[in-house]
Design a protein around this motif. Structure first.
Motif, PDB file in Angstrom:
ATOM      1  N   ALA A  19       0.795  -1.175   0.072  1.00  0.00           N
ATOM      2  CA  ALA A  19       0.068   0.058   0.101  1.00  0.00           C
ATOM      3  C   ALA A  19       0.861   1.278   0.263  1.00  0.00           C
ATOM      4  CB  ALA A  19      -0.936   0.055   1.017  1.00  0.00           C
ATOM      5  N   LYS A  22       2.279   1.711  -3.405  1.00  0.00           N
ATOM      6  CA  LYS A  22       1.157   2.361  -4.265  1.00  0.00           C
ATOM      7  C   LYS A  22       1.060   3.870  -4.335  1.00  0.00           C
ATOM      8  CE  LYS A  22      -2.759   0.459  -5.464  1.00  0.00           C
ATOM      9  NZ  LYS A  22      -3.839  -0.565  -5.478  1.00  0.00           N
ATOM     10  N   ALA A  23       1.203   4.399  -2.982  1.00  0.00           N
ATOM     11  CA  ALA A  23       0.846   5.481  -2.622  1.00  0.00           C
ATOM     12  C   ALA A  23       2.005   6.350  -3.134  1.00  0.00           C
ATOM     13  CB  ALA A  23       0.481   5.769  -0.986  1.00  0.00           C
ATOM     14  N   SER A  55      -4.796  -5.049  -8.483  1.00  0.00           N
ATOM     15  CA  SER A  55      -4.289  -4.319  -7.397  1.00  0.00           C
ATOM     16  C   SER A  55      -3.008  -3.376  -7.523  1.00  0.00           C
ATOM     17  CB  SER A  55      -4.034  -5.050  -5.875  1.00  0.00           C
ATOM     18  OG  SER A  55      -3.364  -6.124  -6.339  1.00  0.00           O
ATOM     19  N   GLU A 251      -4.453   1.401   2.412  1.00  0.00           N
ATOM     20  CA  GLU A 251      -4.145   2.487   1.669  1.00  0.00           C
ATOM     21  C   GLU A 251      -4.312   3.768   2.568  1.00  0.00           C
ATOM     22  OE1 GLU A 251      -7.601   3.085  -1.059  1.00  0.00           O
ATOM     23  OE2 GLU A 251      -6.988   5.186  -1.648  1.00  0.00           O
ATOM     24  N   ASN A 255      -1.205   6.435   2.486  1.00  0.00           N
ATOM     25  CA  ASN A 255      -1.299   8.016   2.274  1.00  0.00           C
ATOM     26  C   ASN A 255      -0.689   8.547   3.138  1.00  0.00           C
ATOM     27  OD1 ASN A 255      -2.800   7.507  -0.278  1.00  0.00           O
ATOM     28  ND2 ASN A 255      -4.838   7.629   1.108  1.00  0.00           N
TER      29      ASN A 255
END
Ligand code: NAI
Length: 286
Positions: A19, A22-23, A55, A251, A255
């Motif tokens: 996660a 990804k951020a 994903s 997520e 973030n």
């Protein structure tokens, strides 16, 4: 954007490391990951076969690119530390240069420098045992894999981190309040990690203008958490008792990590930041 991140502790698409990757990718960073050697094969195969494509989707519709996956075992600092039985182990013999020092050297050879270092790994072989029943070797293994691994990573990567860069790790509130079931010295390991965050923030700040923070995250049903055995109970407890009664998404931790390693957080260092729907503020189950 334009930054390069090394994220240690990604071996599937369920955990906090994924996660965070990804951020950071969504914010324009180039992504390098360090994957535990025994998990490397299946992770790379799954990536290649498109198992993670759903994903990998970023908010703009594009897919996260992982520029390179490095094999890593963060309990070994250099080749001299690796015992013969591990060297001979089939999974380990199949790859090379996976000690912390060698990975940092390889990243330097490949890319020259990084801006962001993420530590999203932990391991406690006796995590299901109460602390009172934990062996010395189990306790030391938990601290080695879950706390010293961060010191080692920062020690070896700091020389190739650009000034103004930042690092982040993941911790758990069991370090400061008793969580029955989080055993094997894992609570001790997280307490060490949080204390080290403060000391390393001073040292890395003075030495390399690098910030060091840790996120105290709420419960997530990751692979590592499922191994502990009571994660579903913790998720339910949090949902019922936290100020914000909602599922905690990986997520949201991603973030927060992206914020903390960005220039928006340029004066934040040495901090333990809670990303847990506020559960840490409660003293009474309701
Ligand atoms: P995860 O299973 O996605 O991540 C743990 C990773 O550590 C795995 O990829 C595993 O392969 C890797 N690993 C284990 N030993 C290693 C070693 N010696 N060298 C290199 N890699 C190694 O699980 P999760 O839960 O996302 O864990 C990430 C971090 O978040 C950990 O520090 C964990 O303690 C922390 N955390 C997790 C919470 C949860 O409820 N899942 C709550 C609070 C903190």
């Amino acid at each position: 954007s334009g930054k390069r991140a090394f994220i240690a502790g990604v071996a599937d698409d369920n955990g906090y490391g994924w996660a965070i990757a990804k951020a950071l990718a969504a914010a324009g960073a180039e992504i390098l990951v360090g994957t535990w050697v025994p998990a490397l094969n299946i992770f790379e195969t799954s990536l290649r076969r498109g198992k993670f494509d759903e994903s990998r989707k970023l908010p703009d519709g594009s897919l996260m690119e992982i520029t390179k996956v490095y094999p890593l075992d963060a309990v070994f600092d250099s080749l001299e530390d690796v015992p013969e039985d591990v060297k001979a182990n089939k999974r380990y013999a199949g790859s090379s240069k996976w000690t912390v020092k060698e990975v940092a050297e390889t990243v330097k050879d490949d890319f020259g420098s990084i801006d962001i270092l993420v530590h999203s790994l932990a391991n406690g072989p006796e995590v299901t045992k109460p602390l009172l029943e934990t062996s010395r070797s189990g306790y030391l293994a938990a601290v080695s894999a879950s706390s010293y691994s961060f010191i080692s990573l920062l020690q070896h990567f700091l020389p190739i981190m650009n000034p103004g860069g930042a690092s982040i790790s993941l911790t758990y509130i069991a370090s400061e309040r008793t969580i029955p079931g989080y055993g094997g010295g894992m609570s001790s390991a997280k307490a060490a990690l949080e204390s080290d965050t403060r000391v390393l923030a001073f040292e890395a700040g003075r030495k390399g203008k690098i910030r060091v923070n840790t996120i105290s995250a709420g419960p997530l049903g990751s692979r590592a958490a499922k191994a502990i055995g009571f994660i579903e109970k913790m998720i339910e407890y949090s949902y019922v008792n936290a100020p914000l009664q909602k599922e905690l998404l990986a997520e949201e931790v991603g973030n927060a990590a992206a914020f903390l390693v960005s220039p928006l957080a340029s004066a934040i260092t040495g901090s333990t930041v809670y990303v847990d729907n506020g559960l840490n503020t409660m003293a009474l189950a309701v």
